[in-house]
Design an enzyme around this catalytic site. Structure first.
Site, PDB file in Angstrom:
ATOM      1  N   ASN A  34      18.747  34.866  26.527  1.00 59.59           N
ATOM      2  CA  ASN A  34      17.535  35.514  26.014  1.00 59.59           C
ATOM      3  C   ASN A  34      16.541  34.399  25.713  1.00 59.59           C
ATOM      4  O   ASN A  34      16.693  33.691  24.716  1.00 59.59           O
ATOM      5  CB  ASN A  34      17.884  36.304  24.737  1.00 59.59           C
ATOM      6  CG  ASN A  34      16.637  36.849  24.058  1.00 59.59           C
ATOM      7  OD1 ASN A  34      15.567  36.910  24.649  1.00 59.59           O
ATOM      8  ND2 ASN A  34      16.778  37.253  22.798  1.00 59.59           N
ATOM      9  N   LYS A  75      13.555  34.611  24.803  1.00 56.21           N
ATOM     10  CA  LYS A  75      12.560  34.982  23.779  1.00 56.21           C
ATOM     11  C   LYS A  75      11.157  34.588  24.273  1.00 56.21           C
ATOM     12  O   LYS A  75      10.902  34.679  25.474  1.00 56.21           O
ATOM     13  CB  LYS A  75      12.899  34.324  22.442  1.00 56.21           C
ATOM     14  CG  LYS A  75      14.357  34.532  22.059  1.00 56.21           C
ATOM     15  CD  LYS A  75      14.629  34.234  20.631  1.00 56.21           C
ATOM     16  CE  LYS A  75      16.123  34.326  20.387  1.00 56.21           C
ATOM     17  NZ  LYS A  75      16.485  34.320  18.995  1.00 56.21           N
ATOM     18  N   HIS A  84      16.750  44.343  19.965  1.00 62.70           N
ATOM     19  CA  HIS A  84      17.056  43.014  19.418  1.00 62.70           C
ATOM     20  C   HIS A  84      16.602  42.973  17.953  1.00 62.70           C
ATOM     21  O   HIS A  84      15.594  43.582  17.597  1.00 62.70           O
ATOM     22  CB  HIS A  84      16.333  41.937  20.241  1.00 62.70           C
ATOM     23  CG  HIS A  84      16.790  40.553  19.901  1.00 62.70           C
ATOM     24  ND1 HIS A  84      16.345  39.885  18.789  1.00 62.70           N
ATOM     25  CD2 HIS A  84      17.678  39.717  20.512  1.00 62.70           C
ATOM     26  CE1 HIS A  84      16.936  38.687  18.733  1.00 62.70           C
ATOM     27  NE2 HIS A  84      17.746  38.567  19.765  1.00 62.70           N
ATOM     28  N   GLU A 142      15.064  40.864  16.286  1.00 63.58           N
ATOM     29  CA  GLU A 142      13.678  40.407  16.076  1.00 63.58           C
ATOM     30  C   GLU A 142      12.702  41.547  16.349  1.00 63.58           C
ATOM     31  O   GLU A 142      11.664  41.671  15.686  1.00 63.58           O
ATOM     32  CB  GLU A 142      13.395  39.179  16.963  1.00 63.58           C
ATOM     33  CG  GLU A 142      14.108  37.946  16.427  1.00 63.58           C
ATOM     34  CD  GLU A 142      14.459  36.890  17.454  1.00 63.58           C
ATOM     35  OE1 GLU A 142      13.919  36.911  18.574  1.00 63.58           O
ATOM     36  OE2 GLU A 142      15.310  36.034  17.127  1.00 63.58           O
ATOM     37  N   GLU A 198      25.238  41.031  17.170  1.00 67.90           N
ATOM     38  CA  GLU A 198      24.524  39.818  16.787  1.00 67.90           C
ATOM     39  C   GLU A 198      24.277  39.824  15.282  1.00 67.90           C
ATOM     40  O   GLU A 198      23.303  40.427  14.817  1.00 67.90           O
ATOM     41  CB  GLU A 198      23.175  39.754  17.509  1.00 67.90           C
ATOM     42  CG  GLU A 198      23.283  39.724  19.012  1.00 67.90           C
ATOM     43  CD  GLU A 198      22.111  38.981  19.627  1.00 67.90           C
ATOM     44  OE1 GLU A 198      22.373  38.003  20.321  1.00 67.90           O
ATOM     45  OE2 GLU A 198      20.953  39.372  19.391  1.00 67.90           O
ATOM     46  N   GLY A 244      19.757  31.962  15.736  1.00 67.29           N
ATOM     47  CA  GLY A 244      18.803  30.858  15.651  1.00 67.29           C
ATOM     48  C   GLY A 244      18.987  29.995  14.411  1.00 67.29           C
ATOM     49  O   GLY A 244      18.121  29.177  14.080  1.00 67.29           O
ATOM     50  N   SER A 289      23.878  31.853  17.776  1.00 71.31           N
ATOM     51  CA  SER A 289      24.148  30.417  17.843  1.00 71.31           C
ATOM     52  C   SER A 289      25.353  30.060  18.720  1.00 71.31           C
ATOM     53  O   SER A 289      26.141  29.171  18.384  1.00 71.31           O
ATOM     54  CB  SER A 289      24.306  29.835  16.426  1.00 71.31           C
ATOM     55  OG  SER A 289      23.110  29.991  15.702  1.00 71.31           O
TER      56      SER A 289
END
Ligand code: PEP
Length: 250
Positions: A9, A11, A94, A96, A166, A172, A212
């Protein structure tokens, strides 16, 4: 036995020129991978990436889409447009997107249905925050997210959804869930699917871990009983590092 699926991904990273440079080395590095390899790119990069991925074992995806096929939704991209250019995968829900763009379980469900209507393969993301984990509600939260996202899909469709667990506190941040924590949560999701859709669906559905993932921890994570690969953010930006993750079993 379930196959492994490893998706990057990117991003909001990589210009089309940077995609060209990534693709100068990446295809050769992963050409013998046993795992299925997917790159989920920003929309602006997709046409360039698809051209460069043609005749390779790399599949192309995007990171979001609208659920309507067209209309007055300024700035959005529709499933019909993605189908038209031949995109294979789409990440849906996701964390985010849920946190910064008000994605809800309801909109995630609409997007999953739209993905199937346009023959796109969805990668659904679910996961808890650190506070939710500390409160002890992880199992309830991720099974509820899964149930609501899949509502109304047929057994055949659910089999084809890739679900990425996730934990938000691991995305991240450099903090990875331990392989035991990740496998436990993924088992909760598989058990929920088993309870609703039965053994055949639960045994076939691909469940990834994301948060991560790096070349140094990929093997331990991906060899766990219920983890069928990963969704990889930061470490997918570098072709050498990402190829080591894809080739984790070599
Ligand atoms: C992600 O973007 O889905 C992700 C897991 O990011 P990272 O690997 O950087 O934690």
């Amino acid at each position: 036995m379930r196959r492994k699926v490893i998706a990057g991904n990117w991003k909001m990273n990589k210009t089309p020129i940077e995609v060209v440079s990534f693709m100068e080395t990446f295809p050769e590095l992963v050409k013998d991978a046993e795992a299925e390899v997917i790159l989920c790119a920003p929309y602006i990069d997709v046409m360039v990436l698809m051209k460069l991925a043609d005749d390779t074992n790399i599949k192309v995806g995007v990171q979001n889409m609208h659920y309507e096929e067209s209309g007055a939704y300024t700035g959005e991209v529709s499933p019909k447009m993605l189908r038209d250019i031949g995109v294979d995968y789409v990440i849906i829900g996701h964390s985010e997107r849920r946190a910064y763009y008000n994605e809800t379980d309801e909109s995630v469900n609409k997007k999953l249905k739209a993905a199937f209507n346009y023959n796109l393969k969805p990668i659904l993301c679910v996961g808890e925050t650190l506070e939710q984990r500390e409160e002890g509600i992880t199992k309830d939260l991720i099974t509820t997210q899964t149930r609501l996202a899949l509502k109304g899909l047929s057994n055949e469709q659910v089999k084809k959804v890739i679900i990425a667990y996730e934990p938000i506190w691991a995305i991240g941040t450099g903090k990875t869930a331990t392989s035991l924590e990740a496998n436990e949560a993924i088992k909760w999701i598989r058990d929920e699917i088993r309870a609703i859709y039965g053994d055949e669906v639960a045994d076939e559905v691909i469940l990834q871990y994301g948060g991560s993932v790096k070349s140094s921890n990929a093997k331990e994570l991906f060899e766990m009983s219920d983890i069928d690969g990963g969704l990889v953010g930061g470490a997918s930006l570098d072709p050498t590092e990402f190829s080591k993750i894809v080739n984790y079993n070599k």
